[in-house]
Structure formats: C-alpha cells, structure tokens
Design a protein around this motif. Structure first.
Motif, PDB file in Angstrom:
ATOM      1  N   LEU A 139      -4.170  -7.168  -5.265  1.00 14.82           N
ATOM      2  CA  LEU A 139      -5.090  -7.832  -4.343  1.00 14.82           C
ATOM      3  C   LEU A 139      -6.477  -7.744  -4.955  1.00 14.82           C
ATOM      4  O   LEU A 139      -6.907  -6.665  -5.381  1.00 14.82           O
ATOM      5  N   SER A 140      -7.169  -8.870  -5.040  1.00 18.54           N
ATOM      6  CA  SER A 140      -8.537  -8.853  -5.548  1.00 18.54           C
ATOM      7  C   SER A 140      -9.388  -9.790  -4.714  1.00 18.54           C
ATOM      8  O   SER A 140      -8.887 -10.710  -4.080  1.00 18.54           O
ATOM      9  N   GLY A 141     -10.676  -9.527  -4.726  1.00 17.08           N
ATOM     10  CA  GLY A 141     -11.605 -10.365  -3.979  1.00 17.08           C
ATOM     11  C   GLY A 141     -12.825  -9.576  -3.565  1.00 17.08           C
ATOM     12  O   GLY A 141     -13.295  -8.711  -4.310  1.00 17.08           O
TER      13      GLY A 141
ATOM     14  N   TYR B 194     -10.559  -4.435  -5.744  1.00 17.99           N
ATOM     15  CA  TYR B 194      -9.401  -4.641  -6.606  1.00 17.99           C
ATOM     16  C   TYR B 194      -8.386  -3.550  -6.272  1.00 17.99           C
ATOM     17  O   TYR B 194      -8.712  -2.361  -6.286  1.00 17.99           O
TER      18      TYR B 194
ATOM     19  N   HIS C 104     -12.355 -11.850   1.784  1.00 19.63           N
ATOM     20  CA  HIS C 104     -12.001 -12.932   0.866  1.00 19.63           C
ATOM     21  C   HIS C 104     -11.111 -12.341  -0.223  1.00 19.63           C
ATOM     22  O   HIS C 104     -11.619 -11.796  -1.217  1.00 19.63           O
ATOM     23  N   TYR C 105      -9.795 -12.412  -0.030  1.00 17.89           N
ATOM     24  CA  TYR C 105      -8.849 -11.788  -0.954  1.00 17.89           C
ATOM     25  C   TYR C 105      -7.883 -12.812  -1.523  1.00 17.89           C
ATOM     26  O   TYR C 105      -7.541 -13.787  -0.870  1.00 17.89           O
ATOM     27  N   HIS C 106      -7.383 -12.488  -2.718  1.00 17.33           N
ATOM     28  CA  HIS C 106      -6.268 -13.234  -3.346  1.00 17.33           C
ATOM     29  C   HIS C 106      -5.195 -12.209  -3.629  1.00 17.33           C
ATOM     30  O   HIS C 106      -5.481 -11.167  -4.252  1.00 17.33           O
ATOM     31  N   LYS C 107      -3.992 -12.488  -3.209  1.00 15.87           N
ATOM     32  CA  LYS C 107      -2.877 -11.557  -3.418  1.00 15.87           C
ATOM     33  C   LYS C 107      -1.929 -12.144  -4.450  1.00 15.87           C
ATOM     34  O   LYS C 107      -1.576 -13.318  -4.384  1.00 15.87           O
ATOM     35  N   LYS C 108      -1.533 -11.317  -5.397  1.00 22.86           N
ATOM     36  CA  LYS C 108      -0.574 -11.727  -6.433  1.00 22.86           C
ATOM     37  C   LYS C 108       0.709 -10.945  -6.281  1.00 22.86           C
ATOM     38  O   LYS C 108       0.709  -9.815  -5.890  1.00 22.86           O
TER      39      LYS C 108
END
Length: 90
Positions: A6-8, A55, A86-90
């Motif tokens: 998870l990053s953002g 992160y 505001h996150y992006h999960k991979k």
C-alpha cells in the motif's frame, strides 16, 4: 499468498496536525510489531506539512486485514477519523 503493498499519502487538517503527529510514533511502533508487517513507513512531507507519505508492505492479505482491524479500533483510528486518505494497493 501474495504480498500486499500500500502506498500513497494522507492529508491532515491544520487544526489536527499536533494530535496526529503525537499519535504517529505509537502507531508506527505498534504496526511494525504486527505479525506479517514487512515495511511500514509514514513521514511528514518536507514541502506540504499537512501531508504524510505512507508506504506499507505485509506478507499477505490476511496480515494486512488484521492490521486494518487493529487500526480501526486504536487511538490512531480515533484521531485520524477526519484524515483524507489517498492510497494505491498492489
């Protein structure tokens, strides 16, 4: 099992900066001690003081969900209720 990344960033209201910063050290320490946590970094942005860059890496989805559950019922969860995430999960 695949790793969860998870990053953002989060945006904090100016009026809540002090309480967020006070709670952050404990939140980081508790998270790093969770089973399955590989990396957990939260740092205040150098240019935008109400932004904190995030992160996270967990060994799998189960560990990540356990983290989210703990956070939801923690002091951090309480003080960050108004934070804009505001996150992006991979």
């Amino acid at each position: 099992m695949s790793k969860v990344i998870l990053s953002g960033y989060i945006l904090v209201e100016q009026s809540e900066l002090t309480i967020i910063k006070d709670a952050l050290l404990t939140h980081i320490e508790l998270t790093k001690n969770e089973p399955g946590c590989i990396v957990f970094e939260v740092s205040q942005d150098n240019e935008q003081m109400n932004r904190f860059n995030v992160y996270e890496e967990f060994i799998d989805e189960t560990s990540f969900k356990a983290h989210q559950s703990r956070v939801a019922n923690s002091k951090w969860g309480e003080v960050t209720v108004n934070v804009e995430r505001h996150y992006h999960k991979k």
